[in-house]
Motif scaffolding. Structure first.
Motif, PDB file in Angstrom:
ATOM      1  N   ALA A 238       0.833  -1.212   0.000  1.00 37.34           N
ATOM      2  CA  ALA A 238       0.000   0.000   0.000  1.00 37.34           C
ATOM      3  C   ALA A 238       0.864   1.257   0.000  1.00 37.34           C
ATOM      4  O   ALA A 238       0.598   2.211  -0.746  1.00 37.34           O
ATOM      5  CB  ALA A 238      -0.925  -0.013   1.217  1.00 37.34           C
ATOM      6  N   LEU A 239       1.911   1.253   0.841  1.00 40.76           N
ATOM      7  CA  LEU A 239       2.813   2.406   0.881  1.00 40.76           C
ATOM      8  C   LEU A 239       3.496   2.603  -0.465  1.00 40.76           C
ATOM      9  O   LEU A 239       3.613   3.739  -0.960  1.00 40.76           O
ATOM     10  CB  LEU A 239       3.857   2.193   1.977  1.00 40.76           C
ATOM     11  N   GLY A 240       3.925   1.519  -1.089  1.00 34.35           N
ATOM     12  CA  GLY A 240       4.591   1.611  -2.388  1.00 34.35           C
ATOM     13  C   GLY A 240       3.680   2.152  -3.475  1.00 34.35           C
ATOM     14  O   GLY A 240       4.090   2.994  -4.282  1.00 34.35           O
ATOM     15  N   VAL A 241       2.445   1.669  -3.505  1.00 32.21           N
ATOM     16  CA  VAL A 241       1.492   2.133  -4.520  1.00 32.21           C
ATOM     17  C   VAL A 241       1.205   3.617  -4.355  1.00 32.21           C
ATOM     18  O   VAL A 241       1.179   4.375  -5.329  1.00 32.21           O
ATOM     19  CB  VAL A 241       0.192   1.313  -4.441  1.00 32.21           C
ATOM     20  N   ILE A 242       1.001   4.057  -3.107  1.00 36.53           N
ATOM     21  CA  ILE A 242       0.706   5.476  -2.847  1.00 36.53           C
ATOM     22  C   ILE A 242       1.872   6.358  -3.288  1.00 36.53           C
ATOM     23  O   ILE A 242       1.685   7.379  -3.969  1.00 36.53           O
ATOM     24  CB  ILE A 242       0.394   5.691  -1.350  1.00 36.53           C
ATOM     25  N   MET A 243       3.105   5.961  -2.917  1.00 40.12           N
ATOM     26  CA  MET A 243       4.267   6.762  -3.281  1.00 40.12           C
ATOM     27  C   MET A 243       4.472   6.777  -4.800  1.00 40.12           C
ATOM     28  O   MET A 243       4.815   7.813  -5.380  1.00 40.12           O
ATOM     29  CB  MET A 243       5.512   6.233  -2.579  1.00 40.12           C
ATOM     30  N   PHE A 244       4.262   5.631  -5.447  1.00 40.86           N
ATOM     31  CA  PHE A 244       4.426   5.581  -6.901  1.00 40.86           C
ATOM     32  C   PHE A 244       3.408   6.481  -7.585  1.00 40.86           C
ATOM     33  O   PHE A 244       3.752   7.211  -8.530  1.00 40.86           O
ATOM     34  CB  PHE A 244       4.276   4.144  -7.404  1.00 40.86           C
ATOM     35  N   ILE A 245       2.173   6.464  -7.127  1.00 38.82           N
ATOM     36  CA  ILE A 245       1.130   7.304  -7.730  1.00 38.82           C
ATOM     37  C   ILE A 245       1.465   8.786  -7.557  1.00 38.82           C
ATOM     38  O   ILE A 245       1.309   9.595  -8.487  1.00 38.82           O
ATOM     39  CB  ILE A 245      -0.243   6.979  -7.114  1.00 38.82           C
ATOM     40  N   ILE A 246       1.950   9.154  -6.358  1.00 33.00           N
ATOM     41  CA  ILE A 246       2.317  10.560  -6.127  1.00 33.00           C
ATOM     42  C   ILE A 246       3.453  10.968  -7.064  1.00 33.00           C
ATOM     43  O   ILE A 246       3.398  12.025  -7.719  1.00 33.00           O
ATOM     44  CB  ILE A 246       2.730  10.758  -4.649  1.00 33.00           C
ATOM     45  N   GLY A 247       4.503  10.145  -7.138  1.00 30.08           N
ATOM     46  CA  GLY A 247       5.628  10.461  -8.013  1.00 30.08           C
ATOM     47  C   GLY A 247       5.227  10.502  -9.477  1.00 30.08           C
ATOM     48  O   GLY A 247       5.641  11.411 -10.222  1.00 30.08           O
ATOM     49  N   ALA A 279      12.549   9.990  -7.513  1.00 28.46           N
ATOM     50  CA  ALA A 279      12.906   9.288  -6.277  1.00 28.46           C
ATOM     51  C   ALA A 279      11.678   8.672  -5.618  1.00 28.46           C
ATOM     52  O   ALA A 279      11.734   7.551  -5.100  1.00 28.46           O
ATOM     53  CB  ALA A 279      13.600  10.253  -5.306  1.00 28.46           C
ATOM     54  N   THR A 280      10.565   9.395  -5.644  1.00 23.38           N
ATOM     55  CA  THR A 280       9.334   8.883  -5.048  1.00 23.38           C
ATOM     56  C   THR A 280       8.851   7.633  -5.767  1.00 23.38           C
ATOM     57  O   THR A 280       8.437   6.654  -5.136  1.00 23.38           O
ATOM     58  CB  THR A 280       8.237   9.964  -5.075  1.00 23.38           C
TER      59      THR A 280
END
Length: 316
Positions: A238-247, A279-280
């Motif tokens: 979940a953390l990875g998906v959120i960060m990838f979407i933001i980046g 980076a995100t």
């Protein structure tokens, strides 16, 4: 069998005979059928010789000797695996735990139907600065983090239903958090009893300030394991998906801006936002992969031995 008493120990030769005689007196006066399991956690004094001598005189005495010091959690694990009593009592070997508390602890398990009862040393005979204050802080943090409302997680005097000790895995240095492990395993009837704490009669304490540091680190570990230990993808994925979407959103916006809104502006690679977005996305991808690998490891792990036993006494 009514009671199994599990006693982990390290270099407590001076107190063992007195402790044994005291326990036997309590057991006989209450007509309990019982066994006493001494787990010698790699003592370098003559503790094992004392246990061997006691077992020759009393067939209720049983012993396990580790090849070296593996830690209290491993000693408890070994004792729990051999315990046959309907109620399992744990206590320390230094005479600071009072065997006179055992009958009431037994009643709270067998009659009041608690799954686990933890002792509470409300009045302590330890150093206020070195042990009491750090212990209060530690117990407060453990209550807030785990949701288990106990005043004294560190008390070695505890009572369990046999089914509890057979269904919890005490490893690492998690002996401090057995009530939390029991709760996570589904045993919710956890009680507490004020018990007498006695000043140490022989030897010196085996614990230093570092045990509180380790205790807080273990607390973080057990919080994570209780929340995400069986589903690491739920956290890292979940953390990875959120960060990838933001980046990706930042990168997409910069692409639109460069192509349609401001074609003559500076290059995308000259904008700090580009590197933040990149980076995100990379961190997000790594977090997702970490969660995926965690799921694979969880499904493929095998149980491994955490200690080696040198010798047994009166055990099948």
């Amino acid at each position: 069998m009514n009671i199994s008493i599990v006693i982990p120990l390290l270099n407590e030769a001076e107190s063992l005979t007195e402790l044994h005689d005291w326990i036997v007196s309590v057991m006989q006066s209450n007509s309990f059928s019982y066994e006493i399991l001494f787990i010698d956690d790699g003592s370098t004094d003559n503790s094992w010789q004392v246990i061997s001598s006691l077992s020759e005189k009393d067939t209720n005495v049983k012993g396990i000797s580790f090849l070296k010091n593996f830690g209290k959690s491993q000693a408890l694990h070994a004792g729990f695996s051999k315990a046959k009593g309907d109620v399992v009592i744990t206590m320390d070997a230094d005479l600071q735990d009072n065997p006179e508390e055992i009958p009431e602890l037994h009643q709270m398990i067998s009659k009041d139907n608690f799954d686990l009862v933890s002792g509470w040393k409300k009045k302590r005979y330890d150093s206020v600065i070195a042990k009491n204050l750090p212990s209060k802080l530690f117990n407060w943090a453990a209550r807030r983090t785990s949701g288990v409302k106990l005043n004294d997680f560190n008390c070695g005097l505890k009572a369990y239903k046999n089914i509890v000790v057979k269904n919890i895995d005490v490893n690492g240095e998690m002996h401090r958090y057995i009530p939390v492990l029991a709760k996570n395993a589904g045993f919710a009837a956890i009680g507490e009893k004020v018990v007498k704490h006695q000043a140490r009669k022989y030897g010196t304490t085996k614990f230093g300030v570092n045990r509180f540091i380790n205790g807080f680190l273990d607390l973080i570990t057990i919080w994570f394991l209780s929340r995400f230990g069986k589903r690491p993808m739920h956290l890292f994925g979940a953390l990875g998906v959120i960060m990838f979407i933001i980046g990706f959103s930042f990168a997409f916006y910069m692409g639109i801006d460069k192509i349609f809104l401001n074609p003559s502006g500076r290059l995308i690679t000259q904008r700090p936002t580009f590197y933040i977005a990149l980076a995100t996305m990379i961190i997000g991808t790594q977090s997702f992969i970490a969660g995926f690998l965690g799921e694979l490891i969880l499904r493929s792990k095998k149980d491994t031995k955490r200690y080696q036993i040198k010798e047994n006494l009166n055990l099948d």
